[in-house]
Design an enzyme around this catalytic site. Structure first.
Site, PDB file in Angstrom:
ATOM      1  N   HIS A  62       0.826  -1.216   0.000  1.00 16.76           N
ATOM      2  CA  HIS A  62       0.000   0.000   0.000  1.00 16.76           C
ATOM      3  C   HIS A  62       0.859   1.265   0.000  1.00 16.76           C
ATOM      4  O   HIS A  62       1.921   1.308   0.630  1.00 16.76           O
ATOM      5  CB  HIS A  62      -0.960  -0.003   1.193  1.00 16.76           C
ATOM      6  CG  HIS A  62      -2.113  -0.949   1.000  1.00 16.76           C
ATOM      7  ND1 HIS A  62      -2.838  -1.467   2.049  1.00 16.76           N
ATOM      8  CD2 HIS A  62      -2.663  -1.468  -0.135  1.00 16.76           C
ATOM      9  CE1 HIS A  62      -3.788  -2.268   1.570  1.00 16.76           C
ATOM     10  NE2 HIS A  62      -3.695  -2.293   0.257  1.00 16.76           N
ATOM     11  N   ASP A  64       0.771   4.094   1.451  1.00 17.69           N
ATOM     12  CA  ASP A  64       1.169   4.745   2.705  1.00 17.69           C
ATOM     13  C   ASP A  64       2.315   3.999   3.400  1.00 17.69           C
ATOM     14  O   ASP A  64       2.814   4.447   4.435  1.00 17.69           O
ATOM     15  CB  ASP A  64      -0.032   4.921   3.649  1.00 17.69           C
ATOM     16  CG  ASP A  64      -0.706   3.612   4.036  1.00 17.69           C
ATOM     17  OD1 ASP A  64      -0.948   2.781   3.134  1.00 17.69           O
ATOM     18  OD2 ASP A  64      -0.986   3.403   5.236  1.00 17.69           O
ATOM     19  N   HIS A  65       2.761   2.883   2.814  1.00 10.57           N
ATOM     20  CA  HIS A  65       3.884   2.123   3.378  1.00 10.57           C
ATOM     21  C   HIS A  65       5.117   2.122   2.475  1.00 10.57           C
ATOM     22  O   HIS A  65       6.204   1.762   2.926  1.00 10.57           O
ATOM     23  CB  HIS A  65       3.450   0.678   3.667  1.00 10.57           C
ATOM     24  CG  HIS A  65       2.321   0.608   4.650  1.00 10.57           C
ATOM     25  ND1 HIS A  65       2.494   0.203   5.952  1.00 10.57           N
ATOM     26  CD2 HIS A  65       1.010   0.966   4.531  1.00 10.57           C
ATOM     27  CE1 HIS A  65       1.326   0.296   6.587  1.00 10.57           C
ATOM     28  NE2 HIS A  65       0.414   0.748   5.750  1.00 10.57           N
ATOM     29  N   HIS A 118      -4.948  -8.585   5.382  1.00 16.94           N
ATOM     30  CA  HIS A 118      -5.117  -7.183   4.958  1.00 16.94           C
ATOM     31  C   HIS A 118      -4.827  -7.093   3.454  1.00 16.94           C
ATOM     32  O   HIS A 118      -5.619  -6.550   2.687  1.00 16.94           O
ATOM     33  CB  HIS A 118      -4.154  -6.327   5.771  1.00 16.94           C
ATOM     34  CG  HIS A 118      -4.138  -4.880   5.396  1.00 16.94           C
ATOM     35  ND1 HIS A 118      -5.203  -4.037   5.611  1.00 16.94           N
ATOM     36  CD2 HIS A 118      -3.177  -4.111   4.815  1.00 16.94           C
ATOM     37  CE1 HIS A 118      -4.891  -2.820   5.180  1.00 16.94           C
ATOM     38  NE2 HIS A 118      -3.668  -2.841   4.693  1.00 16.94           N
ATOM     39  N   ASP A 135       0.109  -3.563   8.845  1.00 20.22           N
ATOM     40  CA  ASP A 135      -1.339  -3.376   8.935  1.00 20.22           C
ATOM     41  C   ASP A 135      -2.036  -4.699   9.252  1.00 20.22           C
ATOM     42  O   ASP A 135      -3.204  -4.882   8.929  1.00 20.22           O
ATOM     43  CB  ASP A 135      -1.901  -2.802   7.628  1.00 20.22           C
ATOM     44  CG  ASP A 135      -1.599  -1.316   7.469  1.00 20.22           C
ATOM     45  OD1 ASP A 135      -0.966  -0.729   8.366  1.00 20.22           O
ATOM     46  OD2 ASP A 135      -1.988  -0.744   6.433  1.00 20.22           O
ATOM     47  N   HIS A 173       0.094   2.053  12.216  1.00 16.74           N
ATOM     48  CA  HIS A 173      -0.856   3.168  12.321  1.00 16.74           C
ATOM     49  C   HIS A 173      -1.195   3.499  13.764  1.00 16.74           C
ATOM     50  O   HIS A 173      -1.226   2.620  14.629  1.00 16.74           O
ATOM     51  CB  HIS A 173      -2.168   2.848  11.589  1.00 16.74           C
ATOM     52  CG  HIS A 173      -2.051   2.853  10.100  1.00 16.74           C
ATOM     53  ND1 HIS A 173      -2.156   4.005   9.349  1.00 16.74           N
ATOM     54  CD2 HIS A 173      -1.822   1.848   9.222  1.00 16.74           C
ATOM     55  CE1 HIS A 173      -2.001   3.704   8.064  1.00 16.74           C
ATOM     56  NE2 HIS A 173      -1.797   2.390   7.960  1.00 16.74           N
TER      57      HIS A 173
END
Ligand code: ZN
Ligand code: FE
Length: 257
Positions: A62, A64-65, A118, A135, A173
């Site tokens: 993802h 955001d990673h 996930h 996540d 997160h």
């Protein structure tokens, strides 16, 4: 020389509102970044220490990673490591890993566990007592099921549950406060949940990370790890469901929370 650390010093670089990039030393002045979703904040963090980036560990694909990887590769040429099964969706990797692999990160060692759910290609890394859970597992929560099934995620969480109780969890997160509200809605009388509330509010007010947490603590308060707790089952009317169905139901409730 830095010896392999049973309890590595891990520091957060908060980015993108609620992501953490976790940093720890591989050697003197050299650091490992886990899931760098951005680059500027990591570069600033390293500059503050006159440090360099030796490795990047990626848990899943993802944005955001992985968003900061390309810029960090250009600047530091770190060894970039990710799951072999997801190499096509990850930035250019120098090393691919799978379940059971052991990685040398300078003077640290990381153990790789596959935790699909996930995403299908999610891995986590254990360095001494520190688990970088991406996540998959959050404090008081777990990742959404974007690609995997409830059964996959349930099995992944159980794999993490088999690690030592004192394992420190460095999740990707900061969702703890929202997760706490959800957990309390399921178990309004859980004394451990009630006891956390003041501490969480204070950290939130002071803009402090609520992480790391520990597996021992999560077993007492994380509803996704408590699918076999009798009082939770009774309170939620889940007696007729098996553990995977109970997990799936709690995950659906969380999506709507
Ligand atoms: Zn994700
Ligand atoms: Fe994420």
């Amino acid at each position: 020389m830095i010896m392999p650390q049973e309890s590595p010093i891990v520091e957060p670089v908060p980015v993108l509102g609620d992501n953490y990039i976790w940093m720890f030393a591989s050697e003197e002045n050299h650091y490992v970044a886990v899931d760098p979703g951005t680059s500027d904040e990591v570069i600033q963090w390293l500059d503050d220490r006159e440090g360099r980036l030796s490795h990047i560990l990626l848990t899943h694909h993802h944005a955001d990673h992985i968003g900061g990887v390309a810029a960090l590769q250009k600047k530091y040429n770190p060894q970039t490591i990710g799951f072999h099964g997801d190499a096509s969706r990850l930035p250019a990797l120098d090393r691919t890993v799978q379940e059971g692999d052991t990685l040398n990160l300078g003077h640290s060692m990381a153990q790789v566990l596959e935790t699909p759910g996930h995403t299908l290609g999610h891995v986590v890394y254990k360095v001494g007592d520190a688990l970088f859970s991406g996540d998959t597992l959050f404090s008081l929560g777990c990742g959404r099921l974007f690609e995997g099934t409830a059964e996959m995620m349930w099995n992944s969480l159980n794999k993490l549950l088999s690690l030592p109780d004192e394992t420190r969890l460095f999740c990707a997160h900061e969702y703890t406060l929202t997760n706490h509200g959800f957990a309390l809605s399921l178990e309004p009388e859980n004394p451990d949940l009630l006891a956390m509330q003041g501490k969480l509010m204070k950290k939130n007010d002071q803009n402090q990370p609520t992480l790391p947490t520990t597996l021992a603590e999560e077993k007492r308060v994380n509803p996704f790890l408590r699918c076999s707790d009798q009082s939770l089952i009774t309170h939620l009317g889940l007696e007729k469901k098996n553990p995977i169905e109970r997990f799936a139901q709690i995950r659906r409730w969380r999506n709507d929370y």
